[in-house]
Scaffold this active site. Structure first.
Site: not given
Ligand SMILES: NC(=O)c1ccc[n+]([C@@H]2O[C@H](COP(=O)([O-])OP(=O)(O)OC[C@H]3O[C@@H](n4cnc5c(N)ncnc54)[C@H](OP(=O)(O)O)[C@@H]3O)[C@@H](O)[C@H]2O)c1
Ligand SMILES: NC(=O)c1ccc[n+]([C@@H]2O[C@H](COP(=O)([O-])OP(=O)(O)OC[C@H]3O[C@@H](n4cnc5c(N)ncnc54)[C@H](OP(=O)(O)O)[C@@H]3O)[C@@H](O)[C@H]2O)c1
Lengths: 466, 104, 104, 466
Positions: D393
């Site tokens: 994301d």
């Molecule tokens: N930081 C905060 O405070 C917070 C709190 C709550 C929500 N959020 C939200 O969380 C999101 C964070 O974004 P992000 O880019 O860090 O994460 P993300 O959008 O959730 O993407 C995580 C990616 O990691 C991959 N993944 C998962 N496990 C894996 C593994 N073992 N090995 C390799 N790849 C793996 C997943 O794809 P696959 O499943 O295909 O592997 C996924 O595409 C945002 O939408 C944000 O708003 C953030």
């Protein structure tokens, strides 16, 4: 009025004051903050006429007199605040602060007399608070009057130190504390009045040895003190509003004093206890013998005309000469000729922080041209001409090179990095801190003697003629 | 009000006072000082209170003097602060005139 | 303590709470949340107070449960916050290794 | 213990908490702040055993039980806090918050029962405070449990919405408020218990429709709420300390919630009232048909080997795979080969703010290599390869290009500006927000499928072999 409603409104006023201080600390909201404070104060003033009585059966006294006194206060205060010149604002603030301290001391005194007259024994804590209020209020009053006299140049701005001064101050302080203890122990009217008198004297002695440069710091400190006296009066009068408002001012004033001292590169401790440590100093012998390069308005106009970039450094002299409009005229003229013009603003140029901003804003100088010290300093090597208009200490390299001199350690505008420096001043006299400026003798410096406004007017006409 | 309550209120007010101004920019030092100065003019409320219950001539005289001084502090303080701040007001911005007489 | 005192204390605490955290950087959001969370574990004091005066079995049971929960909140909260912050701790800085294997 | 001393110490503890929050808001003082808070809490806990009795003649009950309960609480809480993995911290905080809310509700209930049993009529204000505490405490408890289940992935992280859900929530809320009014009017035990039960249900229904991405915001909000319940309990128990501490947490928690929502580009209002407005959504049909370019570890190693500058963008997948040490190994290897390496840290990468900083700090990544979003974005055009490790994301261009998508408006790491983008992920599944990432189909993107740690290990060995 119902007591609960009355007290709730008091809390509302206290919140207004918090919002006022909060507003005043950010440029965008500052004016609104001040208005919120004024609104709160107005509410509180109207409200107090409807205050519920402490004892049933009490009645109002002196209502007409009070309203008359307020009207009189308004008639004195508003015109004074309206008519004052920009350059004189600091001393007006000092004076306002002083009368506030005086009022607090009077309020505590009257309440004390009132209680003794009624035959009541005020509680020990209330007496201590009264003593505190009277001491600090009187000190603040007389101290502020002296700062006023200094800033208004009705007396010398140099530290006033005389033989035995330290001893006299220490003795007065001891007297104040002694009579304070006496008042607490004996609870008579005489000790209180003696104590008040000694406190007034102490205020004078405390501020006399402070050099003019440190005066704003002292005003700020006295301001914080007055806040605390208001809080103490609030304790005696059992008014939460006064406690909160006074403490707010006391706390924020203390922080502000420190911030101001930091901005001027002064030690707060040194300023405060200067009175106790100051020794009589000899005024340094003038070293007028060295040669300087002085120029005519035409010379200056030519220098400016062929510059790519000019930085104007305004200082206290600009304020004295009221040359802000003329300097703007010059800057506009240069800009129209394709010269890149900026104003380099030192945080403590002039006699109050922000002095230059206020002054230049009055002349409608565009905000973007006002460049703060940290940003303008790196640009001096690319600057062809720096025009120093009535500034001295803020460009004095001694702050960097001469450990021990009064301004050592203060950050300065490093104008010597530029191609040419032009000083507009009336004489070879030093600036506020009273120290020689080596830069005046630098080969790349040109001096244009005369009142800043006159000189600028002449430069403008030469420039137009080119 | 108990002395504990007063002490608590005092302590909290100190924190509020500290925090609220601790990030002020240099430019605003003087207006802030002046505004805080006006705020302690609220001693006017105390002055009115004691004047309102004063009966002897001495007390009345002193109290009325306190009212005058406090009013000057408060009203003058707010007015002078407003005047200072008025000057800072960002007028409808004149653009920086950096190129040849574009505005002439 | 009068209700006015309580109200004043409440209002001032709100300001302190607002001001004190209003400039926190994103990085510290979670530790700050966690720390604040630990602070409200101070309800433990309330739980002990009511447990200390509870006489019926129902009251005692509920109060002791409250003590357990509050302790977990408080102690766990401070420990987990400390663990988070420990990780941020700037170790004796390793210089940025940008040039050819200088540290190898 | 003397009442004055007891209360003074209470004030001291309150000040500790203020200093704790102040400390926690700046990186340098954060840890010390937390310790000051813990010290304050310890003092308060010890102190309460020596509290002066409200009525003379009272005596201590259950002291042994209380100490046992505290010991038990410590034995549960400390190991949980110690052993938890970094990735699971948010849900632990949620759980801690929940039990705190539960404790507050219990305390208020017991005090209420106690007063009614003693035949005393609690004051109206105290009953209102009790009702508030029980409602909000129960809501916070059950709501936190649901957030825990969501974050722990014991249930779906997607918003749970069912037909009539909105209606059910509104009805529950009405029931809570109704029984609240009933309790205040009738003052029986039954209404209080019914109210508690309905509040628990409300907490569940309130959090169910919140999507996983908003969960941290909700935790923060519930945290602020729990603070307020503590303040309300303080009112009932007449404890200034609880009032101050609770209000502090309530106020700072509210601000923090808003700051967090801002950092994630979410609307607080939308998050909160999502429960009332959420409609069942269809899950978008997968568009698996389009072609992507996937590579082998060797391909990736070669790309990296010949790059001048590499930026690593870590995301939640790095935390899942526990690949922080491996990624550091890779970065060190590249640095040793003369490649300029930095980590681009998005403020909400992962599942809690600062998640990536914490994780990489665990692997001793030097601070200087962690570059915040605003600083790293301008450098992407000069970057040859961006290695996206389990992030999705935070690099999804849809946040810029697709109005209406859940992350629209969130600032992103603009990795598409760089020469090559490598994604390490396990599948084509979308990230947390559940939306397709166009960047995966971009011609300059290479996908390396597999667990991040495995993939990185392979890349490291290929790189060593080169
Ligand atoms: N930081 C905060 O405070 C917070 C709190 C709550 C929500 N959020 C939200 O969380 C999101 C964070 O974004 P992000 O880019 O860090 O994460 P993300 O959008 O959730 O993407 C995580 C990616 O990691 C991959 N993944 C998962 N496990 C894996 C593994 N073992 N090995 C390799 N790849 C793996 C997943 O794809 P696959 O499943 O295909 O592997 C996924 O595409 C945002 O939408 C944000 O708003 C953030
Ligand atoms: N801003 C603050 O908050 C504040 C407060 C208190 C003290 N201070 C101190 O004040 C000083 C400020 O430095 P500064 O450089 O602005 O001023 P400065 O060092 O006091 O120098 C002012 C210069 O202006 C010249 N001048 C005076 N009237 C003039 C006129 N009518 N026409 C032309 N020139 C005139 C004076 O020289 P001639 O007499 O030869 O003309 C003098 O050299 C610092 O020491 C600072 O610490 C600042």
């Amino acid at each position: 009025m119902n007591k609960n409603i009355y007290e709730l409104l008091g809390l509302l006023v206290a919140i207004c004051f918090i919002l006022a201080l909060k507003g005043l600390s950010a440029p965008k909201s500052a004016r609104r903050g001040n208005l919120i404070g004024a609104a709160g104060a107005t509410i509180a003033t109207v409200l107090v006429f409807f205050a519920p009585f402490a004892k049933p059966g009490d009645k109002h006294h002196n209502t007409a007199l009070i309203i008359g006194a307020i009207a009189f206060g308004v008639l004195v205060g508003v015109p004074a605040a309206r008519k004052i010149q920009m350059t004189q604002m600091p001393q007006l603030v000092a004076l306002f602060n002083g009368v506030g301290g005086g009022a607090a001391a009077l309020v505590a005194t009257v309440e004390y007399l009132n209680l003794s007259a009624g035959g009541e024994k005020p509680s020990a804590a209330a007496v201590v608070a009264t003593v505190f209020t009277v001491i600090v209020g009187c000190t603040s009053f007389s101290g502020s009057v002296i700062t006023f006299l200094k800033l208004q140049e009705l007396m010398t701005t140099r530290p006033v130190v005389f033989p035995g001064g330290r001893f006299l101050i220490a003795a007065t302080l001891a007297g104040v504390l002694g009579t304070g203890g006496w008042t607490i122990a004996a609870r008579g009217n005489t000790p209180l009045l003696v104590m008040g008198g000694l406190s007034l004297l102490f205020g004078v002695l405390f501020v006399l040895p402070v050099g003019g440069a440190d005066v704003p710091i002292v005003i700020s400190l006295l301001n914080a003190f007055t806040g605390l006296t208001v809080a103490a009066s609030g304790y005696v009068l059992e008014s939460t509003l006064l406690i909160v408002a006074g403490t707010l001012v006391g706390a924020s004033g203390t922080i502000l004093t420190r911030l101001m001292a930091d901005a001027m590169g002064r030690s707060l401790f040194g300023t405060l206890f200067g009175a106790f440590t100051a020794k009589p100093q000899e005024v340094g012998a003038a070293t007028e013998a060295r040669s300087v390069k002085s120029g005519s308005p035409d010379d200056v106009a030519i220098l400016l005309n062929y510059a790519q970039r000019v930085v104007i450094v305004p200082g206290f002299g600009l304020a004295v000469a009221q040359a802000q409009h003329t300097v703007r005229e010059l800057a506009d003229l240069l800009a129209a000729k394709g010269v890149d013009v900026a104003y380099g603003i030192h945080p403590v140029a002039g006699r109050m922080p922000g002095h230059m901003n206020v002054l230049l804003a009055e002349a409608n100088v565009p905000y973007e041209q006002l460049v703060e010290m940290d940003e303008v300093n790196p640009t001096f090597p690319q600057t062809d001409v720096v025009l120093v208009v009535g500034a001295n200490d803020v460009v004095n390299p001694a702050a960097k090179t001469t450990p021990g001199c009064p301004i050592y350690g203060m950050p300065i505008l490093d104008v010597s990095q530029s191609g040419n420096v032009i000083f507009l001043k009336r004489s070879m006299r030093p600036g506020f801190a009273g120290i020689e400026n080596e830069l005046l003798y630098d080969p790349k410096t040109t001096l244009l003697f005369g009142d800043a406004k006159d000189s600028l007017t002449k430069v403008v006409s030469s420039l137009k003629a080119l | 009000m108990t002395s504990m309550a007063i002490l608590t209120i005092f302590a909290l007010s100190i924190f509020v006072g500290f925090e609220v101004v601790s990030k002020v920019s240099t430019t605003l030092h003087t207006p802030l000082m002046s505004g805080a100065n006006a705020i302690h003019g609220i001693i006017l409320v105390g002055a009115i209170t004691v004047a309102d219950s004063a009966t002897s001539t001495l007390e009345t005289t002193l109290a009325i003097l306190a009212v005058v001084l406090a009013t000057i502090n408060m009203v003058g303080g707010f007015v002078v602060t407003d005047r200072m701040l008025e000057m800072f007001k960002g007028k409808p911005k004149t653009k920086k005139v950096a190129t040849e007489g574009a505005e002439k």
